[in-house]
Design an enzyme around this catalytic site. Structure first.
Site, PDB file in Angstrom:
ATOM      1  N   SER A   1      97.709  60.865   9.479  1.00 20.55           N
ATOM      2  CA  SER A   1      97.989  59.650  10.270  1.00 20.55           C
ATOM      3  C   SER A   1      97.032  59.178  11.136  1.00 20.55           C
ATOM      4  O   SER A   1      97.162  57.978  11.175  1.00 20.55           O
ATOM      5  CB  SER A   1      99.166  59.579  10.679  1.00 20.55           C
TER       6      SER A   1
ATOM      7  N   HIS B   1      99.181  57.971   2.596  1.00 20.73           N
ATOM      8  CA  HIS B   1      99.851  58.026   3.853  1.00 20.73           C
ATOM      9  C   HIS B   1     101.352  57.663   3.709  1.00 20.73           C
ATOM     10  O   HIS B   1     101.551  56.505   3.468  1.00 20.73           O
ATOM     11  CB  HIS B   1      99.177  57.223   4.874  1.00 20.73           C
TER      12      HIS B   1
ATOM     13  N   GLU C   1     100.723  54.128   2.073  1.00 21.01           N
ATOM     14  CA  GLU C   1      99.459  53.624   2.091  1.00 21.01           C
ATOM     15  C   GLU C   1      98.507  54.400   1.228  1.00 21.01           C
ATOM     16  O   GLU C   1      98.292  55.708   1.588  1.00 21.01           O
ATOM     17  CB  GLU C   1      98.741  53.603   3.521  1.00 21.01           C
TER      18      GLU C   1
ATOM     19  N   ASN D   1      99.709  51.306  11.334  1.00 18.14           N
ATOM     20  CA  ASN D   1      99.389  51.971  12.735  1.00 18.14           C
ATOM     21  C   ASN D   1      98.481  50.813  13.408  1.00 18.14           C
ATOM     22  O   ASN D   1      98.440  50.899  14.726  1.00 18.14           O
ATOM     23  CB  ASN D   1      98.812  53.189  12.807  1.00 18.14           C
TER      24      ASN D   1
HETATM   25  N1  NAD Z   1     105.406  63.232  11.353  1.00 13.57           N
HETATM   26  C1  NAD Z   1     105.161  62.143  11.263  1.00 13.57           C
HETATM   27  O1  NAD Z   1     105.734  61.107  11.769  1.00 13.57           O
HETATM   28  C2  NAD Z   1     103.861  61.792  10.399  1.00 13.57           C
HETATM   29  C3  NAD Z   1     103.960  60.585   9.615  1.00 13.57           C
HETATM   30  C4  NAD Z   1     102.819  60.266   8.907  1.00 13.57           C
HETATM   31  C5  NAD Z   1     101.885  61.059   8.674  1.00 13.57           C
HETATM   32  N2  NAD Z   1     101.912  62.499   9.453  1.00 13.57           N
HETATM   33  C6  NAD Z   1     100.947  63.356   8.847  1.00 13.57           C
HETATM   34  O2  NAD Z   1     101.440  64.321   8.252  1.00 13.57           O
HETATM   35  C7  NAD Z   1     100.701  65.545   8.379  1.00 13.57           C
HETATM   36  C8  NAD Z   1     101.976  66.675   8.551  1.00 13.57           C
HETATM   37  O3  NAD Z   1     102.669  66.411   9.755  1.00 13.57           O
HETATM   38  P1  NAD Z   1     104.079  66.868   9.845  1.00 13.57           P
HETATM   39  O4  NAD Z   1     104.884  65.913  11.096  1.00 13.57           O
HETATM   40  O5  NAD Z   1     104.646  67.224   8.683  1.00 13.57           O
HETATM   41  O6  NAD Z   1     104.002  68.097  10.593  1.00 13.57           O
HETATM   42  P2  NAD Z   1     104.720  69.647  10.999  1.00 13.57           P
HETATM   43  O7  NAD Z   1     104.028  70.228  12.036  1.00 13.57           O
HETATM   44  O8  NAD Z   1     106.254  69.218  10.835  1.00 13.57           O
HETATM   45  O9  NAD Z   1     104.076  70.355   9.772  1.00 13.57           O
HETATM   46  C9  NAD Z   1     102.969  70.879   9.414  1.00 13.57           C
HETATM   47  C10 NAD Z   1     103.195  71.808   8.402  1.00 13.57           C
HETATM   48  O10 NAD Z   1     101.808  72.618   7.825  1.00 13.57           O
HETATM   49  C11 NAD Z   1     101.840  74.014   7.921  1.00 13.57           C
HETATM   50  N3  NAD Z   1     100.434  74.410   7.921  1.00 13.57           N
HETATM   51  C12 NAD Z   1      99.757  74.660   8.940  1.00 13.57           C
HETATM   52  N4  NAD Z   1      98.228  74.940   8.522  1.00 13.57           N
HETATM   53  C13 NAD Z   1      98.659  75.175   7.436  1.00 13.57           C
HETATM   54  C14 NAD Z   1      97.699  75.871   6.285  1.00 13.57           C
HETATM   55  N5  NAD Z   1      96.433  76.281   6.453  1.00 13.57           N
HETATM   56  N6  NAD Z   1      98.010  75.902   5.000  1.00 13.57           N
HETATM   57  C15 NAD Z   1      99.457  75.325   4.658  1.00 13.57           C
HETATM   58  N7  NAD Z   1     100.263  75.001   5.453  1.00 13.57           N
HETATM   59  C16 NAD Z   1      99.847  74.773   6.826  1.00 13.57           C
HETATM   60  C17 NAD Z   1     102.697  74.334   9.000  1.00 13.57           C
HETATM   61  O11 NAD Z   1     103.083  75.618   8.984  1.00 13.57           O
HETATM   62  C18 NAD Z   1     103.613  73.391   9.301  1.00 13.57           C
HETATM   63  O12 NAD Z   1     105.090  73.738   8.259  1.00 13.57           O
HETATM   64  C19 NAD Z   1      99.671  65.528   9.648  1.00 13.57           C
HETATM   65  O13 NAD Z   1      98.634  65.311   8.992  1.00 13.57           O
HETATM   66  C20 NAD Z   1     100.314  63.964  10.104  1.00 13.57           C
HETATM   67  O14 NAD Z   1      99.419  63.441  10.885  1.00 13.57           O
HETATM   68  C21 NAD Z   1     103.093  62.888  10.171  1.00 13.57           C
END
Ligand code: NAD
Length: 508
Positions: free
Chosen positions: A125, A146, A158, A196
């Site tokens: 994001s 996204h 997106e 955003n």
């Molecule tokens: N949470 C939100 O509101 C949101 C919204 C849009 C985009 N995002 C993006 O989505 C992505 C994930 O966010 P999230 O909120 O789900 O985070 P999260 O912390 O809930 O989940 C991340 C996951 O990635 C795993 N992980 C870490 N290293 C890894 C690896 N090397 N191989 C495989 N898995 C691995 C972790 O174990 C975890 O389960 C980020 O890039 C974030 O910016 C988040």
């Protein structure tokens, strides 16, 4: 082109099964796509699949899904215990921890496992898609995909082309997004992507208004909710998201645009974040929370209209007509003189101008003068502004009068363009600049913002509703008042307003 996202037996991979990854897996499987999912944390992986099973089970209970469809969706999900499991996936979506170094390593590993023609997409994001792609052997097959949180409820996705992304990659992600029952919107890589970026216009601008002591946070929330139709006020929203999320995201977008003043956050946000007043999660943000529930600040008493005569300035003919009708309906005794009578309440309806400026320019007695924001319509919650010389009895008279028909009104302190004019014009200006930079098509800008932020309309439609010429006046007024390039109008807006064109008109 190696990938055909429309083919029935398409196989995709999702790397990371946290909050976002599990949502992406759920909508893909429910949309008929076979998904392999991997997480470095095996417990998290199993938890994600159980979670999806549970969510789809609830959809069945609520009658929104057939049990057969639930079973079929679960049958399309396969957990894999290493990225080697992505070997025959045609598209892999990375949704792992938001950290550039982690993502670079993940992309290298995914690239070493998938076929040469496979697409690899990131759900980041805040990181640049182009930066992530630059660490890959084949940046031309890397794109942004996204999603928004919670994925099953947020229909927008997106689709982001990095600088080197080949067009077919985004085309296939558009197809996949639609198969996942999302509404994909195509754009070019930019800090904050599209949604955003626009969100800064709402949160950050209102935070600036509060920092300048124009109004209290709850009053500003109410004005924007009830006056402009936003579902949540900006301060409620910041409390829900958490200032530790909102402020760093704002700062990052500002810095990634090389300190573009339009995105400059307020230092007050930084101080509040450092003080740990983050929002709901800490029990205190702008509002207080008891047992997770917002404590509404005590309502302020509304004075009764004192019956004094009301003189409405004719300087803005549309404002004069609209406000005269409302004050008459509220039971005011109208002062129709060319100049205000000795004790009349004086109301002005400036556009992009302070009440102070309006009073001085029109030669009015500032102690009796207040402004009313007519531009967003007087049929919903009204905003009244004092000026530094306004006497309390005239403020109370205006507040009582404009509350007399139960529409509701709030008093704020003087600032150019009140609250709604200023915030809506700022949002519109950011939307216009996104169009100017060719980040996305005008219709897509509005579509993405309505779907991604739940705003009552998109930035360009806000501009069309207020009138592009008015938005230009408002921004020029803000710019003149503050001397801050934050408010300089986007050329997209200025040219169309000057030519009398729609903000949706594109150039040959
Ligand atoms: N949470 C939100 O509101 C949101 C919204 C849009 C985009 N995002 C993006 O989505 C992505 C994930 O966010 P999230 O909120 O789900 O985070 P999260 O912390 O809930 O989940 C991340 C996951 O990635 C795993 N992980 C870490 N290293 C890894 C690896 N090397 N191989 C495989 N898995 C691995 C972790 O174990 C975890 O389960 C980020 O890039 C974030 O910016 C988040």
């Amino acid at each position: 082109m190696a990938v055909d996202a429309s083919k029935e037996d398409l196989l995709i991979g999702v790397c990371g099964a946290g909050a976002m990854g599990r949502g992406i897996v759920q909508v893909a499987a429910a949309g008929g796509v076979n998904v392999r999912v991997f997480d470095i944390d095996q417990d998290q992986l199993q938890d994600a699949v159980n979670f999806i099973d549970n969510m789809l089970g609830r959809a069945v209970e609520k009658g929104r899904m057939e049990e057969d469809a639930h079973k079929a969706a679960m049958g399309r999900i396969e957990m894999v215990d290493s990225m080697a499991g992505f070997g025959d996936c045609e598209i892999v979506i990375e949704a792992a921890t938001e950290n550039l170094e982690i993502k670079k390593k993940i992309f290298a590993e995914i690239e070493s496992n998938v076929a040469d023609g496979a697409i690899i997409a990131t759900n980041t994001s805040s990181l640049s898609v182009t930066t992530i792609a630059s660490a890959c052997e084949k940046p031309e097959r890397i794109a942004g995909f996204h999603f928004f949180n919670p994925v099953p409820l947020m229909r927008l996705v997106e689709v982001i082309d990095g600088v080197l992304t080949e067009p077919w990659v985004g085309d296939q992600l558009m197809t996949l997004g639609a198969r996942m029952t999302r509404e994909p919107v195509r754009l070019k890589d930019a800090p904050g992507f599209l949604v955003n970026q626009v969100g800064r216009g709402y949160n950050v601008e209102t935070q600036h208004l509060q920092a300048e002591c124009v109004g209290e946070f709850a009053d500003l929330d109410r004005i924007l909710r009830e006056g402009a139709g936003f579902r949540m006020g900006p301060f409620e929203l910041m409390d829900l998201t958490g200032l530790d999320v909102t402020h760093p995201a704002s700062e990052l977008i500002y810095r990634q645009f090389f300190d573009e003043p339009r995105y400059r956050p307020s230092s007050v946000m930084q101080s509040r974040m450092e003080a740990g007043i983050l929002g709901r999660k800490t029990g205190r943000g702008y509002y207080r929370y008891e047992e997770g529930k917002k404590v509404e600040p005590e309502a302020k008493p509304v004075p009764d209209y004192d019956g004094r005569a009301v003189w409405v300035s004719k300087a803005e003919p549309d404002g004069h007509a609209a406000l005269s009708e409302v004050v008459a309906n509220c039971g005011a005794q109208i002062d129709n003189g060319d100049a205000p009578g000795a004790d009349s309440l004086i109301l002005v309806t400036p556009v992009g101008q302070e009440v102070t400026q309006a009073a001085v320019e029109q030669g009015l007695d500032a102690t009796r003068t207040l402004g009313v924001d007519y531009l967003v319509g007087l049929g919903s919650h009204r905003t009244i502004a004092t000026n530094p010389a306004t006497k309390a009895e005239y403020r109370d008279s205006a507040l009582g009068l404009l509350n007399a028909d139960d529409v509701g009104a709030t008093v704020v302190r003087d600032c150019p363009a009140f609250v709604c004019q200023r915030v809506l014009s700022t949002i519109c200006n950011i939307g216009c600049q996104i169009a100017q930079l060719g980040t996305a098509e005008p219709e897509d800008i509005d579509k993405a913002v309505v779907l991604g932020l739940n705003y009552p309309s998109g930035p360009l439609t806000f501009g069309e509703t207020l009138g592009p010429k008015n938005v230009l006046r408002i921004l020029e007024g803000l710019y003149a008042s503050y001397g801050d390039p934050r408010y300089r109008p986007s050329p997209w807006l200025r040219r169309r307003a000057m030519l009398g064109l729609s903000l949706f008109d594109t150039e040959i």
